[in-house]
Design a protein around this motif. Structure first.
Motif, PDB file in Angstrom:
ATOM      1  N   VAL A  12      -8.377  12.949   2.253  1.00 15.47           N
ATOM      2  CA  VAL A  12      -8.898  13.431   3.540  1.00 15.47           C
ATOM      3  C   VAL A  12     -10.343  13.906   3.368  1.00 15.47           C
ATOM      4  O   VAL A  12     -11.201  13.669   4.229  1.00 15.47           O
ATOM      5  CB  VAL A  12      -8.001  14.558   4.101  1.00 15.47           C
ATOM      6  CG1 VAL A  12      -8.676  15.269   5.262  1.00 15.47           C
ATOM      7  CG2 VAL A  12      -6.652  13.992   4.520  1.00 15.47           C
ATOM      8  N   ALA A  13     -10.626  14.560   2.238  1.00 14.08           N
ATOM      9  CA  ALA A  13     -11.989  15.035   1.976  1.00 14.08           C
ATOM     10  C   ALA A  13     -12.966  13.861   1.874  1.00 14.08           C
ATOM     11  O   ALA A  13     -14.093  13.929   2.388  1.00 14.08           O
ATOM     12  CB  ALA A  13     -12.017  15.854   0.686  1.00 14.08           C
ATOM     13  N   ASP A  14     -12.528  12.793   1.215  1.00 18.73           N
ATOM     14  CA  ASP A  14     -13.376  11.592   1.093  1.00 18.73           C
ATOM     15  C   ASP A  14     -13.685  11.011   2.473  1.00 18.73           C
ATOM     16  O   ASP A  14     -14.831  10.644   2.774  1.00 18.73           O
ATOM     17  CB  ASP A  14     -12.674  10.514   0.258  1.00 18.73           C
ATOM     18  CG  ASP A  14     -12.494  10.920  -1.198  1.00 18.73           C
ATOM     19  OD1 ASP A  14     -13.324  11.711  -1.690  1.00 18.73           O
ATOM     20  OD2 ASP A  14     -11.526  10.450  -1.820  1.00 18.73           O
ATOM     21  N   ILE A  15     -12.649  10.904   3.303  1.00 21.24           N
ATOM     22  CA  ILE A  15     -12.818  10.352   4.645  1.00 21.24           C
ATOM     23  C   ILE A  15     -13.753  11.239   5.464  1.00 21.24           C
ATOM     24  O   ILE A  15     -14.645  10.753   6.156  1.00 21.24           O
ATOM     25  CB  ILE A  15     -11.449  10.206   5.345  1.00 21.24           C
ATOM     26  CG1 ILE A  15     -10.540   9.237   4.583  1.00 21.24           C
ATOM     27  CG2 ILE A  15     -11.632   9.721   6.786  1.00 21.24           C
ATOM     28  CD1 ILE A  15      -9.075   9.291   5.018  1.00 21.24           C
ATOM     29  N   ALA A  16     -13.539  12.551   5.368  1.00 14.79           N
ATOM     30  CA  ALA A  16     -14.362  13.511   6.123  1.00 14.79           C
ATOM     31  C   ALA A  16     -15.839  13.356   5.778  1.00 14.79           C
ATOM     32  O   ALA A  16     -16.702  13.349   6.665  1.00 14.79           O
ATOM     33  CB  ALA A  16     -13.889  14.934   5.841  1.00 14.79           C
ATOM     34  N   ARG A  17     -16.139  13.213   4.476  1.00 12.28           N
ATOM     35  CA  ARG A  17     -17.535  13.013   4.061  1.00 12.28           C
ATOM     36  C   ARG A  17     -18.078  11.699   4.620  1.00 12.28           C
ATOM     37  O   ARG A  17     -19.216  11.623   5.067  1.00 12.28           O
ATOM     38  CB  ARG A  17     -17.635  13.014   2.531  1.00 12.28           C
ATOM     39  CG  ARG A  17     -17.721  14.396   1.922  1.00 12.28           C
ATOM     40  CD  ARG A  17     -18.142  14.343   0.463  1.00 12.28           C
ATOM     41  NE  ARG A  17     -17.193  13.577  -0.348  1.00 12.28           N
ATOM     42  CZ  ARG A  17     -16.090  14.087  -0.888  1.00 12.28           C
ATOM     43  NH1 ARG A  17     -15.784  15.364  -0.690  1.00 12.28           N
ATOM     44  NH2 ARG A  17     -15.291  13.334  -1.625  1.00 12.28           N
ATOM     45  N   SER A  18     -17.253  10.661   4.589  1.00 11.85           N
ATOM     46  CA  SER A  18     -17.678   9.330   5.018  1.00 11.85           C
ATOM     47  C   SER A  18     -18.040   9.282   6.501  1.00 11.85           C
ATOM     48  O   SER A  18     -19.009   8.639   6.893  1.00 11.85           O
ATOM     49  CB  SER A  18     -16.566   8.323   4.717  1.00 11.85           C
ATOM     50  OG  SER A  18     -16.857   7.065   5.257  1.00 11.85           O
ATOM     51  N   VAL A  19     -17.257   9.974   7.331  1.00 14.96           N
ATOM     52  CA  VAL A  19     -17.476   9.901   8.793  1.00 14.96           C
ATOM     53  C   VAL A  19     -18.133  11.166   9.360  1.00 14.96           C
ATOM     54  O   VAL A  19     -18.268  11.303  10.575  1.00 14.96           O
ATOM     55  CB  VAL A  19     -16.152   9.607   9.543  1.00 14.96           C
ATOM     56  CG1 VAL A  19     -15.603   8.254   9.146  1.00 14.96           C
ATOM     57  CG2 VAL A  19     -15.105  10.692   9.292  1.00 14.96           C
ATOM     58  N   HIS A  20     -18.530  12.097   8.456  1.00 10.73           N
ATOM     59  CA  HIS A  20     -19.248  13.312   8.850  1.00 10.73           C
ATOM     60  C   HIS A  20     -18.451  14.175   9.830  1.00 10.73           C
ATOM     61  O   HIS A  20     -18.955  14.613  10.863  1.00 10.73           O
ATOM     62  CB  HIS A  20     -20.618  12.957   9.440  1.00 10.73           C
ATOM     63  CG  HIS A  20     -21.413  12.020   8.591  1.00 10.73           C
ATOM     64  ND1 HIS A  20     -21.914  12.384   7.354  1.00 10.73           N
ATOM     65  CD2 HIS A  20     -21.765  10.721   8.775  1.00 10.73           C
ATOM     66  CE1 HIS A  20     -22.555  11.361   6.820  1.00 10.73           C
ATOM     67  NE2 HIS A  20     -22.476  10.342   7.660  1.00 10.73           N
ATOM     68  N   LEU A  21     -17.184  14.397   9.474  1.00 13.26           N
ATOM     69  CA  LEU A  21     -16.322  15.280  10.252  1.00 13.26           C
ATOM     70  C   LEU A  21     -15.698  16.302   9.319  1.00 13.26           C
ATOM     71  O   LEU A  21     -15.690  16.122   8.100  1.00 13.26           O
ATOM     72  CB  LEU A  21     -15.202  14.471  10.938  1.00 13.26           C
ATOM     73  CG  LEU A  21     -15.598  13.493  12.032  1.00 13.26           C
ATOM     74  CD1 LEU A  21     -14.391  12.658  12.449  1.00 13.26           C
ATOM     75  CD2 LEU A  21     -16.177  14.226  13.231  1.00 13.26           C
ATOM     76  N   SER A  22     -15.129  17.347   9.879  1.00 13.71           N
ATOM     77  CA  SER A  22     -14.419  18.333   9.054  1.00 13.71           C
ATOM     78  C   SER A  22     -13.067  17.741   8.621  1.00 13.71           C
ATOM     79  O   SER A  22     -12.544  16.816   9.261  1.00 13.71           O
ATOM     80  CB  SER A  22     -14.181  19.621   9.839  1.00 13.71           C
ATOM     81  OG  SER A  22     -13.190  19.407  10.840  1.00 13.71           O
ATOM     82  N   GLU A  23     -12.534  18.286   7.540  1.00 10.41           N
ATOM     83  CA  GLU A  23     -11.235  17.799   7.052  1.00 10.41           C
ATOM     84  C   GLU A  23     -10.141  18.026   8.095  1.00 10.41           C
ATOM     85  O   GLU A  23      -9.257  17.182   8.275  1.00 10.41           O
ATOM     86  CB  GLU A  23     -10.880  18.490   5.727  1.00 10.41           C
ATOM     87  CG  GLU A  23     -11.785  18.065   4.582  1.00 10.41           C
ATOM     88  CD  GLU A  23     -11.396  18.712   3.264  1.00 10.41           C
ATOM     89  OE1 GLU A  23     -10.178  18.956   3.051  1.00 10.41           O
ATOM     90  OE2 GLU A  23     -12.300  18.967   2.444  1.00 10.41           O
TER      91      GLU A  23
END
Length: 202
Positions: free
Chosen positions: A159-170
């Motif tokens: 989830v952290a990886d995805i959050a960084r990728s799409v610039h959203l919070s976890e």
């Protein structure tokens, strides 16, 4: 009048086969070939085709995004999608991107040539089975942001990886993933991804 064609497909063998088949027609001429979606606009500027035969799955940029880019850059060039992936969601997205025709790769050569001529005349050409499936399946249930999150999740990251990728919070990503699983009817994130992919929603 000879109709000038450009073929965009990442498989050299497929490009060659399509070019050979279409060059047999007296009124069709293949003037260029590319293997990447992000090469389409520049190749069209160079070769000035009337019609582009566009695959969907290509590196650099997929065929639907390439069609939208081409429509912005050279709206006079018509696009006929020729793809292995006859998925209902692809058809709807392609039409929204300004594509004039959508057929599958096992279309007989004479029908493909006729589809090129009809698209060149400004007519719409759509595989009838795909059109029926598209109506039956309806629109994608995912929002644009949910589709973006699910695409980012396809790499299998946390989830952290995805959050960084799409610039959203976890927390926001978790909420989106929960919504995606609910909307697709999947049991897991991977299941939701498979369902969305099979329906052409991504």
């Amino acid at each position: 009048m000879t109709i000038r064609l450009l073929i965009a497909d990442d498989q050299a063998m497929v490009r060659g086969a399509l070019a050979a088949l279409l060059d047999l027609e007296n009124d069709l001429e293949v003037v260029g070939q590319v293997g990447r979606g992000d090469e389409v606009v520049d190749a069209c500027r160079e070769h000035r085709p009337e019609v582009v035969l566009m695959d969907v799955e290509m590196p650099g940029m997929d065929g639907i995004a390439a069609s939208a880019a081409l429509r912005r850059a050279m709206p006079e060039v018509r696009v006929l999608v020729v793809t292995t992936f006859g998925r209902p969601g692809f058809l709807r997205r392609a039409m929204q991107a300004g594509v004039q025709g959508f057929v599958v790769k096992d279309t007989p050569a004479t029908q493909l040539a006729d589809a090129v001529r009809r698209v060149n005349e400004g007519l719409r050409v759509v595989d009838p089975q795909l059109a029926a499936d598209s109506l039956a399946f309806g629109e994608s249930p995912l929002t644009a942001r949910e589709a973006e999150v699910l695409k980012a999740a396809s790499d299998g990251g946390t989830v952290a990886d995805i959050a960084r990728s799409v610039h959203l919070s976890e927390g926001t990503v978790r909420n989106h993933l929960s919504s995606i699983i609910g909307k697709t009817g999947g049991r897991t994130r991977a299941d939701a991804l498979r369902i969305a992919d099979e329906n052409g929603w991504l």
